[in-house]
Design a protein around this motif. Sequence first.
Motif, PDB file in Angstrom:
ATOM      1  N   TYR A  25     -10.389 122.013 154.754  1.00  0.00           N
ATOM      2  CA  TYR A  25     -11.596 121.861 153.936  1.00  0.00           C
ATOM      3  C   TYR A  25     -12.689 121.118 154.702  1.00  0.00           C
ATOM      4  O   TYR A  25     -13.546 120.469 154.108  1.00  0.00           O
ATOM      5  CB  TYR A  25     -11.258 121.095 152.654  1.00  0.00           C
ATOM      6  CG  TYR A  25     -10.055 121.629 151.917  1.00  0.00           C
ATOM      7  CD1 TYR A  25     -10.118 122.827 151.207  1.00  0.00           C
ATOM      8  CD2 TYR A  25      -8.838 120.943 151.941  1.00  0.00           C
ATOM      9  CE1 TYR A  25      -9.010 123.323 150.533  1.00  0.00           C
ATOM     10  CE2 TYR A  25      -7.724 121.433 151.258  1.00  0.00           C
ATOM     11  CZ  TYR A  25      -7.816 122.621 150.566  1.00  0.00           C
ATOM     12  OH  TYR A  25      -6.721 123.113 149.900  1.00  0.00           O
ATOM     13  N   GLY A  26     -12.682 121.236 156.023  1.00  0.00           N
ATOM     14  CA  GLY A  26     -13.533 120.409 156.871  1.00  0.00           C
ATOM     15  C   GLY A  26     -15.022 120.535 156.648  1.00  0.00           C
ATOM     16  O   GLY A  26     -15.777 119.635 157.016  1.00  0.00           O
ATOM     17  N   SER A  27     -15.485 121.625 156.057  1.00  0.00           N
ATOM     18  CA  SER A  27     -16.926 121.798 155.815  1.00  0.00           C
ATOM     19  C   SER A  27     -17.291 121.524 154.357  1.00  0.00           C
ATOM     20  O   SER A  27     -18.364 121.917 153.904  1.00  0.00           O
ATOM     21  CB  SER A  27     -17.347 123.225 156.175  1.00  0.00           C
ATOM     22  OG  SER A  27     -16.675 124.167 155.346  1.00  0.00           O
ATOM     23  N   GLU A  28     -16.398 120.823 153.641  1.00  0.00           N
ATOM     24  CA  GLU A  28     -16.594 120.637 152.206  1.00  0.00           C
ATOM     25  C   GLU A  28     -16.546 119.161 151.818  1.00  0.00           C
ATOM     26  O   GLU A  28     -16.068 118.306 152.568  1.00  0.00           O
ATOM     27  CB  GLU A  28     -15.518 121.400 151.420  1.00  0.00           C
ATOM     28  CG  GLU A  28     -15.504 122.889 151.688  1.00  0.00           C
ATOM     29  CD  GLU A  28     -14.435 123.613 150.887  1.00  0.00           C
ATOM     30  OE1 GLU A  28     -13.952 123.057 149.873  1.00  0.00           O
ATOM     31  OE2 GLU A  28     -14.075 124.731 151.275  1.00  0.00           O
ATOM     32  N   ASP A  29     -17.049 118.893 150.616  1.00  0.00           N
ATOM     33  CA  ASP A  29     -16.972 117.571 150.001  1.00  0.00           C
ATOM     34  C   ASP A  29     -16.321 117.726 148.627  1.00  0.00           C
ATOM     35  O   ASP A  29     -16.425 118.785 147.996  1.00  0.00           O
ATOM     36  CB  ASP A  29     -18.363 116.958 149.838  1.00  0.00           C
ATOM     37  CG  ASP A  29     -19.085 116.803 151.168  1.00  0.00           C
ATOM     38  OD1 ASP A  29     -18.457 116.338 152.137  1.00  0.00           O
ATOM     39  OD2 ASP A  29     -20.279 117.161 151.239  1.00  0.00           O
ATOM     40  N   LEU A  30     -15.681 116.665 148.172  1.00  0.00           N
ATOM     41  CA  LEU A  30     -15.037 116.671 146.860  1.00  0.00           C
ATOM     42  C   LEU A  30     -15.812 115.758 145.920  1.00  0.00           C
ATOM     43  O   LEU A  30     -15.990 114.575 146.193  1.00  0.00           O
ATOM     44  CB  LEU A  30     -13.587 116.189 146.972  1.00  0.00           C
ATOM     45  CG  LEU A  30     -12.789 116.178 145.662  1.00  0.00           C
ATOM     46  CD1 LEU A  30     -12.562 117.607 145.159  1.00  0.00           C
ATOM     47  CD2 LEU A  30     -11.448 115.468 145.858  1.00  0.00           C
ATOM     48  N   TYR A  31     -16.282 116.338 144.819  1.00  0.00           N
ATOM     49  CA  TYR A  31     -17.011 115.582 143.804  1.00  0.00           C
ATOM     50  C   TYR A  31     -16.122 115.413 142.577  1.00  0.00           C
ATOM     51  O   TYR A  31     -15.385 116.330 142.203  1.00  0.00           O
ATOM     52  CB  TYR A  31     -18.288 116.316 143.393  1.00  0.00           C
ATOM     53  CG  TYR A  31     -19.397 116.254 144.414  1.00  0.00           C
ATOM     54  CD1 TYR A  31     -20.378 115.266 144.342  1.00  0.00           C
ATOM     55  CD2 TYR A  31     -19.473 117.185 145.445  1.00  0.00           C
ATOM     56  CE1 TYR A  31     -21.402 115.211 145.272  1.00  0.00           C
ATOM     57  CE2 TYR A  31     -20.493 117.136 146.384  1.00  0.00           C
ATOM     58  CZ  TYR A  31     -21.456 116.144 146.287  1.00  0.00           C
ATOM     59  OH  TYR A  31     -22.467 116.080 147.208  1.00  0.00           O
ATOM     60  N   SER A  32     -16.234 114.251 141.945  1.00  0.00           N
ATOM     61  CA  SER A  32     -15.462 114.026 140.723  1.00  0.00           C
ATOM     62  C   SER A  32     -16.200 113.056 139.812  1.00  0.00           C
ATOM     63  O   SER A  32     -16.967 112.203 140.263  1.00  0.00           O
ATOM     64  CB  SER A  32     -14.066 113.477 141.050  1.00  0.00           C
ATOM     65  OG  SER A  32     -14.160 112.250 141.748  1.00  0.00           O
TER      66      SER A  32
END
Length: 212
Positions: free
Chosen positions: A143-150
């Motif tokens: 998932y290196g080009s992604e961010d996790l939002y919560s």
Amino acid sequence: MLGGAAAVCAVALVAYLLWPTWGTSGANAPDKLPVSVGGTLFNLPTTAIRMKIQRHSGPQERIDLDFLYPSLEPPGTPKHVSADTVDASLLPIDRIFLSIAAHHDALSPEQRTATIYPRYLEPGATMPEDGLTMRMFRADTPYGSEDLYSAASPALTARCTRDAATPGMCLSERRVGGADLTFRFPRSWLSQWRDAAEAMEKLTAQLRGPKS
């Protein structure tokens, strides 16, 4: 010059992939179709179903839809786009995409968030918007080009690609009975993340069929 050409091609490809693939409904087409996915019943607006082959009632393995945002109404009949007019037709994405698929007891979205994603995240988190947490995935991970939002209230978990040649997109999943619902929407909507979270909750509720 090559970079500019690549960017144009990337934008054109996104426009092609996101363009609705259903045709004009016949005069006798029902407004909604009862569809069972993974043994779970959904009542789906006919014109929201993107693929003509999926526009029938009964059991289905997967079904793909889109809805205008923020109204959450099914989209109208799409205009024809050619290679000559694709640039002029590109507008900000004004719809939310939804795929409903049978999960066959695969790992649930909640389990992935709790047990899989933490292994790949950078330490620390940022708070770009009130109540919304962002954590970056490490570059050496899938998932290196992604961010996790919560966020907790309203509840939201989304993996989002970063803006590059094409605008970043977010993916948010939830499990309903025997089906997994996967929503896709522009990352830019996170500036009003509560509205996006509430829209997904509303769509989930209004598409559900009678509960047994």
